[in-house]
Design an enzyme around this catalytic site. Structure first.
Site, mmCIF file in Angstrom:
data_model
loop_
_atom_site.group_PDB
_atom_site.id
_atom_site.type_symbol
_atom_site.label_atom_id
_atom_site.label_comp_id
_atom_site.label_asym_id
_atom_site.label_seq_id
_atom_site.Cartn_x
_atom_site.Cartn_y
_atom_site.Cartn_z
ATOM 1 C CB VAL A 39 -3.937 -7.697 5.002
ATOM 2 C CG1 VAL A 39 -2.532 -7.190 5.029
ATOM 3 C CG2 VAL A 39 -3.993 -9.177 5.308
ATOM 4 C CG ASP A 40 -1.498 -4.003 10.228
ATOM 5 O OD1 ASP A 40 -1.487 -4.868 11.116
ATOM 6 O OD2 ASP A 40 -0.805 -2.973 10.270
ATOM 7 C CB SER A 123 3.670 -3.174 -1.396
ATOM 8 O OG SER A 123 4.581 -2.831 -0.373
ATOM 9 C CB THR A 124 -0.778 -5.006 -4.262
ATOM 10 O OG1 THR A 124 -1.387 -6.006 -3.433
ATOM 11 C CG2 THR A 124 0.512 -5.534 -4.845
HETATM 12 P P1 ADP Z 1 -0.115 -2.488 1.947
HETATM 13 O O1 ADP Z 1 -0.143 -1.275 2.866
HETATM 14 O O2 ADP Z 1 1.153 -3.312 2.105
HETATM 15 O O3 ADP Z 1 -0.435 -2.136 0.536
HETATM 16 P P2 ADP Z 1 -2.835 -3.511 2.379
HETATM 17 O O4 ADP Z 1 -3.356 -4.284 3.551
HETATM 18 O O5 ADP Z 1 -3.439 -2.170 2.114
HETATM 19 O O6 ADP Z 1 -1.244 -3.454 2.572
HETATM 20 O O7 ADP Z 1 -3.003 -4.384 1.077
HETATM 21 C C1 ADP Z 1 -2.189 -5.468 0.733
HETATM 22 C C2 ADP Z 1 -3.019 -6.500 -0.001
HETATM 23 O O8 ADP Z 1 -3.760 -7.278 0.939
HETATM 24 C C3 ADP Z 1 -4.051 -5.905 -0.966
HETATM 25 O O9 ADP Z 1 -3.941 -6.580 -2.208
HETATM 26 C C4 ADP Z 1 -5.372 -6.193 -0.279
HETATM 27 O O10 ADP Z 1 -6.399 -6.416 -1.227
HETATM 28 C C5 ADP Z 1 -5.065 -7.467 0.469
HETATM 29 N N1 ADP Z 1 -5.922 -7.787 1.625
HETATM 30 C C6 ADP Z 1 -6.687 -6.966 2.371
HETATM 31 N N2 ADP Z 1 -7.328 -7.663 3.344
HETATM 32 C C7 ADP Z 1 -6.939 -8.968 3.202
HETATM 33 C C8 ADP Z 1 -7.230 -10.193 3.883
HETATM 34 N N3 ADP Z 1 -8.068 -10.231 4.924
HETATM 35 N N4 ADP Z 1 -6.640 -11.336 3.437
HETATM 36 C C9 ADP Z 1 -5.783 -11.315 2.400
HETATM 37 N N5 ADP Z 1 -5.466 -10.212 1.726
HETATM 38 C C10 ADP Z 1 -6.031 -9.047 2.110
#
Ligand code: ADP
Length: 180
Positions: A39-40, A123-124
């Site tokens: 998501v970052d 975190s998921t």
């Molecule tokens: P973390 O390192 O905190 O686990 P991640 O980005 O890897 O962060 O994942 C956190 C959650 O965000 C996951 O459940 C992932 O599926 C979700 N995610 C990834 N991209 C997006 C997006 N564009 N919008 C919303 N959720 C997202």
């Protein structure tokens, strides 16, 4: 799906957080705040390079804390960057740190008079927190905050994919029995 907690609405949608028309979206960042995957990465891609330039000046962020930046080219005016814990075995401080992410993000929102906010499931993804446990901590932290503060007016969870959406939906159904 949505429930009312005091004067606020807590809602769940399935989708992509970068397209949300809310005042602030929350980023599941890492301690450097210098961008990453998941998501970052998606948020930085849409916000544009100005977001990274701005984040470089913030000096990172501790796990469980949250920091505010502008949203630049996003529809959202602000991004609240929070850093979730990496899940190991659940016996350490993971749950307290994950709860702190939600609490600190909501505090930062309140301090900035933000009335609508969207969260991803912190975190998921790369940090491997089990979805069911994480959903319980996330929704409990938020309902607890809304019970005490009555702000923001709208808190939206944007779940990426069917499994995350159904897991959060099931947990919210359980919690809503306590908030009829
Ligand atoms: P973390 O390192 O905190 O686990 P991640 O980005 O890897 O962060 O994942 C956190 C959650 O965000 C996951 O459940 C992932 O599926 C979700 N995610 C990834 N991209 C997006 C997006 N564009 N919008 C919303 N959720 C997202």
């Amino acid at each position: 799906m949505q429930i009312t907690v005091k004067n606020s609405i807590l809602e769940l949608v399935q989708g992509d957080i970068v397209h949300q028309e809310v005042e602030a979206i929350v980023n599941a960042a890492n301690t450097t705040l210098l961008g990453g995957g998941g998501v970052d990465g998606a948020i930085h891609r849409v916000a544009g390079p100005e977001l990274l330039e701005h984040c470089k000046k913030l000096g990172g962020c501790n796990t469980g804390d949250a920091k505010l930046t502008p949203g630049f080219r996003l529809k959202a005016r602000y991004v609240i960057h929070t850093v979730g814990p990496v899940y190991r075995d659940g016996k350490g401080k993971e749950s307290a740190l994950l709860a702190s992410c939600y609490q600190r993000s909501l505090e930062v929102a309140k301090e900035n008079q933000i009335k609508s906010i969207a969260f991803p499931s912190i975190s998921t993804g790369a940090y491997r927190y089990p979805l069911h446990e994480a959903s319980r901590i996330a929704l409990d932290s938020i309902t607890h905050f809304l019970d005490e503060h009555e702000s923001p007016e709208i808190v939206r969870f944007v779940l990426f994919g069917e499994e995350a959406f159904q897991t959060y939906r099931q947990t919210l159904l359980e919690i809503s029995r306590k908030h009829p």
